[in-house]
Design a protein around this motif. Structure first.
Motif, PDB file in Angstrom:
ATOM      1  N   LEU A 288      12.639   6.054  13.355  1.00  0.00           N
ATOM      2  CA  LEU A 288      11.225   5.751  13.143  1.00  0.00           C
ATOM      3  C   LEU A 288      11.003   4.957  11.856  1.00  0.00           C
ATOM      4  O   LEU A 288      11.757   5.095  10.902  1.00  0.00           O
ATOM      5  CB  LEU A 288      10.435   7.063  13.074  1.00  0.00           C
ATOM      6  CG  LEU A 288      10.344   7.831  14.395  1.00  0.00           C
ATOM      7  CD1 LEU A 288       9.814   9.235  14.159  1.00  0.00           C
ATOM      8  CD2 LEU A 288       9.461   7.074  15.384  1.00  0.00           C
ATOM      9  N   PRO A 289       9.950   4.132  11.851  1.00  0.00           N
ATOM     10  CA  PRO A 289       9.634   3.402  10.619  1.00  0.00           C
ATOM     11  C   PRO A 289       9.160   4.361   9.518  1.00  0.00           C
ATOM     12  O   PRO A 289       8.524   5.365   9.798  1.00  0.00           O
ATOM     13  CB  PRO A 289       8.501   2.464  11.047  1.00  0.00           C
ATOM     14  CG  PRO A 289       7.886   3.113  12.252  1.00  0.00           C
ATOM     15  CD  PRO A 289       9.023   3.815  12.942  1.00  0.00           C
ATOM     16  N   ARG A 290       9.481   4.016   8.272  1.00  0.00           N
ATOM     17  CA  ARG A 290       8.992   4.753   7.107  1.00  0.00           C
ATOM     18  C   ARG A 290       7.620   4.205   6.725  1.00  0.00           C
ATOM     19  O   ARG A 290       7.256   3.104   7.147  1.00  0.00           O
ATOM     20  CB  ARG A 290       9.954   4.572   5.923  1.00  0.00           C
ATOM     21  CG  ARG A 290      11.418   4.731   6.263  1.00  0.00           C
ATOM     22  CD  ARG A 290      11.795   6.163   6.594  1.00  0.00           C
ATOM     23  NE  ARG A 290      12.998   6.226   7.419  1.00  0.00           N
ATOM     24  CZ  ARG A 290      14.252   6.236   6.960  1.00  0.00           C
ATOM     25  NH1 ARG A 290      14.469   6.184   5.658  1.00  0.00           N
ATOM     26  NH2 ARG A 290      15.288   6.287   7.776  1.00  0.00           N
TER      27      ARG A 290
ATOM     28  N   ALA B 112       0.844  -1.207   0.000  1.00  0.00           N
ATOM     29  CA  ALA B 112       0.000   0.000   0.000  1.00  0.00           C
ATOM     30  C   ALA B 112       0.875   1.253   0.000  1.00  0.00           C
ATOM     31  O   ALA B 112       0.539   2.264  -0.622  1.00  0.00           O
ATOM     32  CB  ALA B 112      -0.928  -0.015   1.209  1.00  0.00           C
ATOM     33  N   SER B 113       2.011   1.176   0.691  1.00  0.00           N
ATOM     34  CA  SER B 113       2.883   2.356   0.774  1.00  0.00           C
ATOM     35  C   SER B 113       3.447   2.734  -0.594  1.00  0.00           C
ATOM     36  O   SER B 113       3.747   3.897  -0.845  1.00  0.00           O
ATOM     37  CB  SER B 113       4.021   2.125   1.780  1.00  0.00           C
ATOM     38  OG  SER B 113       5.029   1.313   1.216  1.00  0.00           O
TER      39      SER B 113
ATOM     40  N   ASP C 122       0.178   5.252   0.456  1.00  0.00           N
ATOM     41  CA  ASP C 122      -0.355   5.077   1.819  1.00  0.00           C
ATOM     42  C   ASP C 122       0.785   5.323   2.811  1.00  0.00           C
ATOM     43  O   ASP C 122       1.824   4.671   2.739  1.00  0.00           O
ATOM     44  CB  ASP C 122      -0.878   3.637   1.954  1.00  0.00           C
ATOM     45  CG  ASP C 122      -1.700   3.429   3.224  1.00  0.00           C
ATOM     46  OD1 ASP C 122      -1.459   4.149   4.218  1.00  0.00           O
ATOM     47  OD2 ASP C 122      -2.566   2.526   3.216  1.00  0.00           O
ATOM     48  N   ARG C 123       0.607   6.298   3.717  1.00  0.00           N
ATOM     49  CA  ARG C 123       1.692   6.642   4.632  1.00  0.00           C
ATOM     50  C   ARG C 123       1.655   5.834   5.934  1.00  0.00           C
ATOM     51  O   ARG C 123       2.481   6.040   6.827  1.00  0.00           O
ATOM     52  CB  ARG C 123       1.628   8.143   4.996  1.00  0.00           C
ATOM     53  CG  ARG C 123       2.050   9.063   3.852  1.00  0.00           C
ATOM     54  CD  ARG C 123       2.049  10.530   4.277  1.00  0.00           C
ATOM     55  NE  ARG C 123       2.890  10.810   5.414  1.00  0.00           N
ATOM     56  CZ  ARG C 123       4.215  10.930   5.376  1.00  0.00           C
ATOM     57  NH1 ARG C 123       4.851  10.784   4.233  1.00  0.00           N
ATOM     58  NH2 ARG C 123       4.901  11.211   6.460  1.00  0.00           N
ATOM     59  N   ARG C 124       0.710   4.941   6.083  1.00  0.00           N
ATOM     60  CA  ARG C 124       0.555   4.260   7.359  1.00  0.00           C
ATOM     61  C   ARG C 124       1.713   3.309   7.666  1.00  0.00           C
ATOM     62  O   ARG C 124       2.324   2.743   6.767  1.00  0.00           O
ATOM     63  CB  ARG C 124      -0.785   3.533   7.394  1.00  0.00           C
ATOM     64  CG  ARG C 124      -1.941   4.539   7.401  1.00  0.00           C
ATOM     65  CD  ARG C 124      -3.265   3.839   7.448  1.00  0.00           C
ATOM     66  NE  ARG C 124      -3.420   2.925   6.314  1.00  0.00           N
ATOM     67  CZ  ARG C 124      -4.394   2.045   6.214  1.00  0.00           C
ATOM     68  NH1 ARG C 124      -5.298   1.941   7.188  1.00  0.00           N
ATOM     69  NH2 ARG C 124      -4.485   1.265   5.156  1.00  0.00           N
TER      70      ARG C 124
ATOM     71  N   GLY D 263      -6.263  -2.720   8.111  1.00  0.00           N
ATOM     72  CA  GLY D 263      -6.806  -3.302   6.882  1.00  0.00           C
ATOM     73  C   GLY D 263      -6.102  -2.843   5.616  1.00  0.00           C
ATOM     74  O   GLY D 263      -6.748  -2.416   4.663  1.00  0.00           O
ATOM     75  N   PRO D 264      -4.783  -2.955   5.566  1.00  0.00           N
ATOM     76  CA  PRO D 264      -4.063  -2.491   4.372  1.00  0.00           C
ATOM     77  C   PRO D 264      -4.440  -3.324   3.151  1.00  0.00           C
ATOM     78  O   PRO D 264      -4.633  -4.542   3.258  1.00  0.00           O
ATOM     79  CB  PRO D 264      -2.583  -2.698   4.745  1.00  0.00           C
ATOM     80  CG  PRO D 264      -2.588  -3.774   5.775  1.00  0.00           C
ATOM     81  CD  PRO D 264      -3.873  -3.617   6.544  1.00  0.00           C
ATOM     82  N   GLN D 265      -4.574  -2.656   2.012  1.00  0.00           N
ATOM     83  CA  GLN D 265      -4.992  -3.343   0.782  1.00  0.00           C
ATOM     84  C   GLN D 265      -3.926  -3.237  -0.290  1.00  0.00           C
ATOM     85  O   GLN D 265      -3.265  -2.214  -0.404  1.00  0.00           O
ATOM     86  CB  GLN D 265      -6.290  -2.698   0.240  1.00  0.00           C
ATOM     87  CG  GLN D 265      -7.477  -2.800   1.175  1.00  0.00           C
ATOM     88  CD  GLN D 265      -7.909  -4.246   1.437  1.00  0.00           C
ATOM     89  OE1 GLN D 265      -7.880  -5.064   0.513  1.00  0.00           O
ATOM     90  NE2 GLN D 265      -8.266  -4.556   2.674  1.00  0.00           N
ATOM     91  N   TYR D 266      -3.813  -4.318  -1.075  1.00  0.00           N
ATOM     92  CA  TYR D 266      -2.945  -4.232  -2.246  1.00  0.00           C
ATOM     93  C   TYR D 266      -3.495  -3.142  -3.158  1.00  0.00           C
ATOM     94  O   TYR D 266      -4.702  -3.079  -3.382  1.00  0.00           O
ATOM     95  CB  TYR D 266      -2.925  -5.565  -2.991  1.00  0.00           C
ATOM     96  CG  TYR D 266      -2.130  -6.627  -2.269  1.00  0.00           C
ATOM     97  CD1 TYR D 266      -0.746  -6.515  -2.168  1.00  0.00           C
ATOM     98  CD2 TYR D 266      -2.757  -7.723  -1.690  1.00  0.00           C
ATOM     99  CE1 TYR D 266      -0.003  -7.482  -1.494  1.00  0.00           C
ATOM    100  CE2 TYR D 266      -2.017  -8.695  -1.022  1.00  0.00           C
ATOM    101  CZ  TYR D 266      -0.648  -8.565  -0.924  1.00  0.00           C
ATOM    102  OH  TYR D 266       0.083  -9.514  -0.259  1.00  0.00           O
TER     103      TYR D 266
END
Lengths: 273, 273
Positions: free
Chosen positions: B113-115, B51-52, B56-58, B253-256
């Motif tokens: 921190l994580p990216r 997703a990133s 998606d920044r999560r 709920g990350p999505q492709y």
């Protein structure tokens, strides 16, 4: 896995990407052999880390290079996955950012090196600067020429400082790349790995193979050799990289440090407290 | 695993470190449950990463704190070990270096921190600056007092920017620490983890428990809650942290990402090239 001799010309087209020149000859044998290798890797990695707490500066850097779909990510997942995440430093190099471009090309690499006791893994590396940079003419010829020697000097200083450098070219065929890209198109959960520009890039395949041949010839040194890993079979690739890593870790022979304290006295004190 | 309610006083001595309040009740059940959790974790982690690549920044940050031998390292090995090393950023915080001490106490944390798309793991964290700093009086009282609020503001900005923050206190008993330290003395391959000062530090146990109680009370916020994980049983600790991580990843709920290209056209072009 061919170890490229120092200064010898390499003809990648004569390396059979679908071969399994040594070791297990089929998927199931390779998988179990790789799992056994994984147990040893985890053990040696812990010893290497433990040794670093007593001042041992040694560390390992695994460099993974290869064409798109050659399996750099898959190798990390399936081989490095056996190791303790605490001791692994994985870095994927993308196209350089504006900040990275403003620095010397080795700057971002230096930021990402493993610390003593760690296992560093580069998904792409300093070699992008003589591969993609050469093929796409991102730097002038003189600059590219200088970089081979700079990389060699850089790797020499790494190895002098206790880093074991292992460089793997994951070698796949033009046909195998087609199959893998088609497979990505078939699977919605793989679409994120695909870009239509991957197809355009196939026109550059011969130029990239040539750039790899030059890099392997000029930068396979006695202290930081290149290995060509036949990678059409993922099971063979994983086994071969795991085996190579294991061999080098075994050669390092990291040992748990000796206790620098009186064990019995500590026991007595602990029981009393 | 107790979720500490915001602003409530915590009495750690009343939390049973040897309990298994929910979930599997013995080692073998816990191990298989944890392995199943691991498979889901790996799947969701890949989706988060995928997703990133589409913006998606999560990301997720798991903070592990606990007394010596509480199992921070073991949790990383046995829970994070299920994940793909490429998407994990593990950072262990030691006593700050001279450079780190010259900066604000959150500086070194910000570097680690994580990216977007990553799973970050802190083995110790910004909380050392209100735990060890408080107990050993490494900063004056006013400074320590300010830090709780600074940490809360810092974590608020992280969560506002898409970071899910999960903080786990691995809670062991004084007796269990003794057993684990004695075990380390019995095993030469564990001596590197031992220092006689670990025994002296046991005199500070009550002070550390109090420092933890204060930190948990003041920094368990609705956006970045603290969880108390009963950790005398390693199998329970691993299951509980894995379960917590899984819950949060599922909630994300990350999505492709959807393909942003014409799949059939790409297929035709690939077959022709």
């Amino acid at each position: 896995m061919l170890r490229v001799p120092h200064g010898e010309a390499v003809d990648l087209s004569s390396c059979d990407t679908g071969s399994a020149p040594v070791g297990p000859q089929d998927k199931s044998a390779a998988r179990s052999a790789t799992a056994r290798i994984g147990e040893h890797l985890a053990d040696l990695q812990e010893r290497l880390f433990a040794a670093s707490t007593a001042g041992d500066r040694r560390r390992v850097l695994l460099v993974l290079q290869g064409m798109d779909t050659s399996g750099k990510g898959g190798t990390i997942k399936h081989v490095i996955g056996f190791c303790n995440p605490s001791g692994c430093r994985v870095r994927a190099f993308q196209a350089p950012t504006a900040e990275e471009r403003a620095h010397h090309f080795l700057w971002r690499v230096e930021q990402s090196l493993p610390r003593p006791g760690e296992l560093g893994i580069f998904d792409r590396s300093q070699y992008e600067d003589v591969l993609v940079a050469r093929v796409r003419e991102l730097a002038d010829t003189g600059e590219i020429e200088r970089r081979y020697d700079e990389i060699n000097r850089f790797e020499k200083s790494l190895t002098d400082d206790g880093t074991t450098v292992i460089k793997c070219f994951l070698h796949i065929s033009y046909e195998e790349q087609r199959r893998r890209l088609l497979k990505r198109l078939d699977r919605p959960d793989k679409h994120w790995k695909f870009s239509p520009s991957d197809i355009d890039d196939r026109a550059l395949w011969p130029a990239f193979q040539e750039a790899y041949e030059i890099a392997l010839e000029r930068c396979s040194t006695p202290y930081a050799p290149w290995y060509v890993i036949p990678s059409d079979h993922k099971w063979y690739r994983n086994w071969a990289v795991g085996r190579l890593l294991l061999e080098h870790l075994r050669a390092l022979g990291p040992q748990y440090p000796q206790a620098g304290f009186d064990i019995d006295r500590c026991r007595r004190r602990l029981r009393a407290r």
